[in-house]
Motif scaffolding. Structure first.
Motif, PDB file in Angstrom:
ATOM      1  N   SER A   1      19.743 -10.896  -9.151  1.00 25.72           N
ATOM      2  CA  SER A   1      18.953 -11.499  -8.446  1.00 25.72           C
ATOM      3  C   SER A   1      17.494 -12.145  -9.114  1.00 25.72           C
ATOM      4  O   SER A   1      16.635 -12.596  -8.581  1.00 25.72           O
ATOM      5  N   GLY A   2      17.488 -11.758 -10.399  1.00 23.26           N
ATOM      6  CA  GLY A   2      16.210 -12.282 -11.175  1.00 23.26           C
ATOM      7  C   GLY A   2      15.405 -11.021 -11.311  1.00 23.26           C
ATOM      8  O   GLY A   2      14.072 -11.537 -12.243  1.00 23.26           O
ATOM      9  N   LEU A   3      15.417 -10.055 -10.799  1.00 21.12           N
ATOM     10  CA  LEU A   3      14.339  -8.817 -11.010  1.00 21.12           C
ATOM     11  C   LEU A   3      14.894  -7.927 -12.021  1.00 21.12           C
ATOM     12  O   LEU A   3      16.015  -7.949 -12.602  1.00 21.12           O
ATOM     13  N   LYS A   4      13.886  -7.501 -12.754  1.00 23.33           N
ATOM     14  CA  LYS A   4      13.697  -6.372 -14.096  1.00 23.33           C
ATOM     15  C   LYS A   4      13.845  -5.060 -13.336  1.00 23.33           C
ATOM     16  O   LYS A   4      13.079  -4.565 -12.603  1.00 23.33           O
ATOM     17  N   THR A   5      14.632  -4.337 -14.023  1.00 27.44           N
ATOM     18  CA  THR A   5      14.990  -2.834 -13.801  1.00 27.44           C
ATOM     19  C   THR A   5      14.060  -2.023 -14.998  1.00 27.44           C
ATOM     20  O   THR A   5      13.865  -2.882 -16.315  1.00 27.44           O
ATOM     21  N   HIS A   6      13.517  -0.760 -14.747  1.00 24.88           N
ATOM     22  CA  HIS A   6      12.940  -0.070 -15.589  1.00 24.88           C
ATOM     23  C   HIS A   6      13.110   1.324 -15.538  1.00 24.88           C
ATOM     24  O   HIS A   6      13.515   1.917 -14.374  1.00 24.88           O
ATOM     25  N   SER A   7      12.578   2.202 -16.442  1.00 21.37           N
ATOM     26  CA  SER A   7      12.497   3.578 -16.303  1.00 21.37           C
ATOM     27  C   SER A   7      13.797   4.272 -15.792  1.00 21.37           C
ATOM     28  O   SER A   7      13.721   5.145 -14.786  1.00 21.37           O
TER      29      SER A   7
ATOM     30  N   ALA B   1       0.812  -1.233  -0.018  1.00 23.90           N
ATOM     31  CA  ALA B   1      -0.059  -0.032  -0.026  1.00 23.90           C
ATOM     32  C   ALA B   1       1.063   1.345  -0.273  1.00 23.90           C
ATOM     33  O   ALA B   1       0.739   2.037   0.651  1.00 23.90           O
ATOM     34  N   VAL B   2       1.792   1.373  -0.996  1.00 26.62           N
ATOM     35  CA  VAL B   2       2.671   2.503  -1.194  1.00 26.62           C
ATOM     36  C   VAL B   2       2.933   2.874  -2.526  1.00 26.62           C
ATOM     37  O   VAL B   2       2.880   1.901  -3.398  1.00 26.62           O
ATOM     38  N   ASN B   3       3.555   4.054  -3.095  1.00 26.89           N
ATOM     39  CA  ASN B   3       3.801   4.140  -4.319  1.00 26.89           C
ATOM     40  C   ASN B   3       5.221   3.629  -4.690  1.00 26.89           C
ATOM     41  O   ASN B   3       5.327   2.852  -5.448  1.00 26.89           O
ATOM     42  N   HIS B   4       6.376   3.929  -3.885  1.00 28.38           N
ATOM     43  CA  HIS B   4       7.513   3.399  -4.044  1.00 28.38           C
ATOM     44  C   HIS B   4       8.395   3.887  -2.825  1.00 28.38           C
ATOM     45  O   HIS B   4       7.914   4.578  -2.326  1.00 28.38           O
ATOM     46  N   PHE B   5       9.381   3.097  -2.870  1.00 26.48           N
ATOM     47  CA  PHE B   5      10.381   3.389  -1.693  1.00 26.48           C
ATOM     48  C   PHE B   5      11.751   3.934  -2.656  1.00 26.48           C
ATOM     49  O   PHE B   5      12.117   3.209  -3.323  1.00 26.48           O
ATOM     50  N   GLY B   6      12.082   5.095  -2.100  1.00 25.54           N
ATOM     51  CA  GLY B   6      13.493   5.429  -2.691  1.00 25.54           C
ATOM     52  C   GLY B   6      14.734   5.060  -1.954  1.00 25.54           C
ATOM     53  O   GLY B   6      15.006   5.326  -0.579  1.00 25.54           O
ATOM     54  N   ILE B   7      15.965   4.442  -2.436  1.00 29.84           N
ATOM     55  CA  ILE B   7      16.850   3.820  -1.870  1.00 29.84           C
ATOM     56  C   ILE B   7      18.126   4.588  -2.662  1.00 29.84           C
ATOM     57  O   ILE B   7      18.137   4.564  -3.616  1.00 29.84           O
ATOM     58  N   LEU B   8      18.843   5.256  -1.840  1.00 30.52           N
ATOM     59  CA  LEU B   8      20.045   6.184  -2.067  1.00 30.52           C
ATOM     60  C   LEU B   8      21.221   5.094  -2.147  1.00 30.52           C
ATOM     61  O   LEU B   8      21.500   4.509  -1.016  1.00 30.52           O
ATOM     62  N   VAL B   9      21.946   5.019  -3.118  1.00 31.93           N
ATOM     63  CA  VAL B   9      23.310   4.349  -3.334  1.00 31.93           C
ATOM     64  C   VAL B   9      24.410   5.355  -3.873  1.00 31.93           C
ATOM     65  O   VAL B   9      24.165   6.130  -4.406  1.00 31.93           O
ATOM     66  N   ASP B  10      25.489   4.745  -3.605  1.00 27.04           N
ATOM     67  CA  ASP B  10      26.729   5.304  -3.985  1.00 27.04           C
ATOM     68  C   ASP B  10      26.940   5.091  -5.388  1.00 27.04           C
ATOM     69  O   ASP B  10      27.406   5.681  -6.183  1.00 27.04           O
ATOM     70  N   ASP B  11      26.704   3.775  -5.822  1.00 31.57           N
ATOM     71  CA  ASP B  11      27.291   3.256  -7.213  1.00 31.57           C
ATOM     72  C   ASP B  11      25.777   2.615  -7.810  1.00 31.57           C
ATOM     73  O   ASP B  11      25.498   1.390  -7.585  1.00 31.57           O
ATOM     74  N   LEU B  12      25.250   3.277  -8.445  1.00 33.61           N
ATOM     75  CA  LEU B  12      24.088   2.931  -9.281  1.00 33.61           C
ATOM     76  C   LEU B  12      24.200   1.679 -10.156  1.00 33.61           C
ATOM     77  O   LEU B  12      23.537   0.886 -10.205  1.00 33.61           O
ATOM     78  N   ASP B  13      25.179   1.629 -10.726  1.00 36.41           N
ATOM     79  CA  ASP B  13      25.675   0.421 -11.756  1.00 36.41           C
ATOM     80  C   ASP B  13      25.731  -0.839 -10.781  1.00 36.41           C
ATOM     81  O   ASP B  13      25.264  -1.586 -11.383  1.00 36.41           O
ATOM     82  N   ALA B  14      26.659  -0.762  -9.858  1.00 37.01           N
ATOM     83  CA  ALA B  14      26.559  -1.861  -9.198  1.00 37.01           C
ATOM     84  C   ALA B  14      25.372  -2.166  -8.318  1.00 37.01           C
ATOM     85  O   ALA B  14      25.166  -3.845  -8.547  1.00 37.01           O
ATOM     86  N   ALA B  15      24.459  -1.328  -8.065  1.00 33.70           N
ATOM     87  CA  ALA B  15      23.176  -1.687  -7.553  1.00 33.70           C
ATOM     88  C   ALA B  15      22.369  -2.251  -8.511  1.00 33.70           C
ATOM     89  O   ALA B  15      21.768  -3.349  -8.300  1.00 33.70           O
ATOM     90  N   GLU B  16      22.348  -1.911  -9.691  1.00 29.41           N
ATOM     91  CA  GLU B  16      21.622  -2.374 -10.707  1.00 29.41           C
ATOM     92  C   GLU B  16      21.973  -3.918 -11.115  1.00 29.41           C
ATOM     93  O   GLU B  16      21.215  -4.685 -11.436  1.00 29.41           O
ATOM     94  N   GLN B  17      23.377  -4.128 -11.170  1.00 28.57           N
ATOM     95  CA  GLN B  17      23.874  -5.480 -11.416  1.00 28.57           C
ATOM     96  C   GLN B  17      23.386  -6.540 -10.413  1.00 28.57           C
ATOM     97  O   GLN B  17      23.117  -7.475 -10.687  1.00 28.57           O
ATOM     98  N   ARG B  18      23.437  -6.048  -8.954  1.00 27.06           N
ATOM     99  CA  ARG B  18      23.018  -6.948  -8.053  1.00 27.06           C
ATOM    100  C   ARG B  18      21.692  -7.378  -8.205  1.00 27.06           C
ATOM    101  O   ARG B  18      21.013  -8.460  -7.848  1.00 27.06           O
ATOM    102  N   ILE B  19      20.813  -6.297  -8.483  1.00 28.51           N
ATOM    103  CA  ILE B  19      19.252  -6.527  -8.785  1.00 28.51           C
ATOM    104  C   ILE B  19      18.877  -7.596  -9.815  1.00 28.51           C
ATOM    105  O   ILE B  19      18.251  -8.222  -9.620  1.00 28.51           O
ATOM    106  N   LEU B  20      19.668  -7.104 -10.934  1.00 30.14           N
ATOM    107  CA  LEU B  20      19.340  -7.902 -12.320  1.00 30.14           C
ATOM    108  C   LEU B  20      20.001  -9.477 -11.845  1.00 30.14           C
ATOM    109  O   LEU B  20      19.293 -10.441 -12.267  1.00 30.14           O
TER     110      LEU B  20
END
Length: 127
Positions: free
Chosen positions: A95-101, A74-93
């Motif tokens: 894990s099997g999740l898809k990134t967008h936008s 019951a929320v719109n989204h959570f914003g998570i601040l990271v130092d390294d956006l590319d490294a965070a995206e690689q961990r997310i991908l």
């Protein structure tokens, strides 16, 4: 006056332990506390020593429209601040999740992903 600080948010999920494990793995957080909670539910607090997300679930979600504790995601989204956006995206991908936008804007860059409950997470970096 000293400004107030954000400490936590509480969200209903289908499986608090599963969501907590995902957040620990993706963002390097730790479980601060877990145990029985409101309406015979179960809660896991996951985050840092200063801020956290309380992940809550009922033993059976049989009243989804009555109050927020009965609505998964019951929320719109959570914003998570990271130092390294590319490294965070690689961990997310990985894990099997898809990134967008993906967007770059003043003052930073961001992307989004949805977890197993359909909750949207924004990952942002100002580095």
């Amino acid at each position: 006056m000293k400004p107030a600080l954000f400490e936590h948010v509480n969200v209903t999920v289908s499986d608090p332990k599963k969501t907590a494990a995902m957040l620990v793995d993706l963002f390097g957080w730790h479980v601060r506390w877990e145990g029985p909670s409101k309406y015979d539910g179960y809660t896991v607090h996951v985050g840092t020593d200063d801020e956290y997300i309380a992940l809550y679930a009922l033993p059976k979600q049989d009243r989804p429209e009555q109050e927020s504790y009965y609505r998964t995601g019951a929320v719109n989204h959570f914003g998570i601040l990271v130092d390294d956006l590319d490294a965070a995206e690689q961990r997310i991908l990985k894990s099997g999740l898809k990134t967008h936008s993906h967007q770059t804007y003043d003052p930073g860059s961001r992307f989004y992903f949805h977890d197993h409950d359909g909750i949207e997470w924004e990952v942002v970096s100002y580095a």
